[in-house]
Motif scaffolding. Sequence first.
Motif: not given
Lengths: 288, 266, 243
Positions: A8-32
Motif C-alpha cells: 500500500r503506497p501511502l505516500r506519493g513518489p516524491t515523499d520520503d517514508g515515515p522512518i526516513v523522515r523521522w530519522i532525518l528530522i531527529a538528526l537535523g533538530v539534534g544537530y541544531i
Amino acid sequence: MSARTTRRPLRGPTDDGPIVRWILIALGVGYISLFLLSPLIAVFVEALRNGVEASLVAIVEEDALSAVWLTLTVAAIAVPLNTLFGLAAAWSIAKFEFKGKAVLTTLIDLPFSVSPVISGLVYVLLFGAQGYLGPWLDELGIKVIFTVTGLVLATVFVTFPFVARELIPLMQEQGVAEEEAAISLGASGWRTFWRVTLPNVRWGLLYGVLLCNARAMGEFGAVSVVSGHIRGLTNTMPLHVEILYNEYNFAAAFTVASLLALLALVTLVLKSVLEWRYGDEIAATHRH
Amino acid sequence: MIPGFGITFGFTVFYLSAVILIPLAALLLRPWELGVSGVWAAVSEPRVAASLRLSFGAALIAAAINAVFGLLVAWVLVRYRFAGKRVVDALVDLPFALPTAVAGIALTTLYAPGGWIGQFLDPLGVKVAYTPIGVVVALTFIGLPFVVRSVQPVLADLEREFEEAAATLGATRLQVFRRVIFPAILPAWLTGVALAFARAVGEYGSVIFIAGNIPLVSEIAPLLIVTKLEQYDYAGAAAVGSAMLVISFAMLLVINALQAWARARG
Amino acid sequence: MALEIDGVTKRFGTVEAVRNVSLTVQTGEFMALLGPSGSGKTTLLRVVGGLDLPDAGTLRFDGQDLTDVPARERRVGFVFQHYALFRHMTVAQNVAFGLDVRPAAKRPPRKEIARRVDALLARMQLDGLGKRYPTQLSGGQRQRVALARALAIEPRILLLDEPFGALDAKVRKDLRQWLRALHDETKLTTIMVTHDQDEALALADRVAVMNEGQIEQVGAPDVLRRNPASPFVRDFLSEGEGI
C-alpha cells in the motif's frame, strides 16, 4: 477480478517514508540543538546562576555601563555611515551601466572574506605608533589607535557590505522604469529617490541595517586589535565580556554576555518577521 | 536619464578606497621591509606554520561537518513539516547574530571538563576544550548557517517534476536523490561549503576561549597576529596577515566561480 | 482491454479535482482527455501514472490491480508538459536514465544500453544530438527527447500531459502528425491530456471530454461532433472550430 496486491503506497513518489523522515528530522533538530541551542541556553543559565540580583549588580557596575554606552556609540556612528554608503553604492550600481561593475560589486563583498583580526590590523599598520601615518598624525595631536575613532573604523570595516549587498540585488530587480517615470513627470533626482526609490526598498534597507547593527554591536576580533582594552574608555561590551571572563569573574562575564545574546535574539526575531511578512520586498535570496 | 550617478559612484569608490582598499594595501606592503627572505622566514617559522596549519585544517574539518549536516538541515527544513520548524529555521542564523565572544565563552563552558557536554566526554577520554578539537567545535558553530542558507532556496525552487519523472522511469528514492536532486543543488552546496570554510579560517572571537591557545598545538593564526602586534612586531604580524589574506582572496575567486557556474546552470 | 479506471476520486484539501471517474482504455488505443483548465484531466493522468494517489477507486491494467503499485514499478511512460528533462545530463544520459537505474540483475549491459539509446534517438529523428544538453535544444527537440526517455523503459502505456503545450503553432502541427504516425507504428496504448479540441479530435481514436472533475462524454471524434451528449460538450467542441 485479480487478487489485490498487499503493498500500500501511502505516500506519493516524491515523499520520503515515515522512518526516513523521522530519522532525518531527529538528526537535523539534534544537530541544531547541540551546536546552536545549547550554547544559547548556557549563556542565560550561567548569567542567572547567582540569582537575578547578582546579575543586575554586574550590569549596573561602572565599567559595564560605560562598555554598554561605548557599544551603542560605536554602532550609532558606524551603522549610519555604512547605510549611507549602501544607498549610494546600490544607486550607482543598480541604476546605471558602467565598466568594472562586477569588480566593484566583488570588492564591496571583500570584507566578508577577511579575518576580523586583519580588519583591525590594517588600521594599526596605518595609524599605529609604527604605522605609515601614525607618527605624522601624532604630531598633529590626532590619535586613532586605542581610541573610539579606531573602534569605529574597525567596526565600519567589518560591517561594510551588509546594507549594500541587500540593496544592490533588490534595486537591480526593480529596474529604472519607476524612476524614469518620476523624472519625466518633472520630479528632481533627490525627490525621486525619497518618494519612489526609498519606499520601494524600505524593508530590504531595514533588513540590511538590522544585520549591520547586530554585527556592529557584537564585533570582537577587529575592535580587540585596535582597542588597547582600556577599561572605561575603549572597552566595548564584547571586550568587557573577555576581560571579566579572563579574570575568572564568570557570573559577571555571562551577565554582560546575556545582554548581547538578547540583542541577538531580538535581531533573529525581527529578521524572521521581515522574511515572513515582507519576503517579496526584500532581496530574492531571503525568500523562504 | 536618471541623475545622481556622478556623486553616488564617486562616493562609493572614495569610501571603498578609504575604508577598505588603502588599508588592505598597507597590509600587503608592510611585510616587505623584512625583505623577501625575511617574509619567508616569518611565515615559515614553526609557530606560524603550525598556526596556519591549524587554522586551515580545523576550518576544513568544520566545513566538512557542516557540508553533511547543513545539507541535512536544509533538506529537513524544506521538505518536512514538524512542530517548531519555524523556530529551528530562525535559529539557524544564530551564529550570524550572536557576538563571537559570547559564543566562545558559552562553548567553553559547555565543553570544559566539568561542563554540560564535557562531563560526558571526559570519561571517554575525549578532551574538547583547550585542544584542537575545541577549535573545530567553535568553527563548526560559526560555519553552520552558510551551507543551510545556500542550499535551502535552491532546494525549495527545485521542481517536483524532475523527481516524478525519475520515479516513473523506475528510480528508487535514493537513486533520485543521488542522480537527480544532488547534481541540481551541487553548485549551491559547494558555494555554501566554501563560504563556511572562508569564514572559519579567519575566525577569532569564538575560538580563542575554547582553544587554550597552546603554541604549536592549539594556537590559531589570527591569534598569532594579535600576539605579534602586542610585541610590536608589526612586520611579522603583517606577514602572517598577508598570507591569510592572499589565501582568502583565492577562496573568494573560487566562490565567485562557483556562483557563476550555479547561475549558468539555472 | 488495457486500462480500467473505476470510480476514481482525488481530493486536494476540500476540492475534489476528480470525482468518481470511470473510464476504460483499450489495448493499442489512443485516448485523449480533453477539457478546460481545472477540469481534472491532468490529475486523472497523474493518478494513472502513480504520481497522485486516489482517495477512492481502483486502477487495473490487463486485469492486474495497479492501485497500490508505486510509480516506479508501474512501467508507465510519462511525458511532462515542460518535459522535466534532467538539465545536468546529456540527451543520451537522459534517455538512458530508466535503464541505468535498474537493479544490476535486470540492467542491460552498457553497450546494449548505448545501442538502444542510439536506436531511440534515430527513431525520434534526433541522430547526433546525444551529447548535447537539454538547454542546447529547440522546444520540439526537447519534446522528442522526453518521449524517447519515456519509451526507453518499454512502457506498457504512454501518458502525455499537454505534449504540445509549450510549442509554437507550426512545430505543433508537424509534431502532431509525427506522433500519430509513431502511434500507428508502435500501437502503444496512449493517453494524452490536452485543452485543444482540434488536437484531440485530429489525433485520438477516442476522446473523453472532462468538466469539473467528471467525464461528460466518451466517444470517437465524429460521434462527439455529431451527437454531443451535453451543452457543455457541444459548446466546448464548437469553440475550436470557430477559431
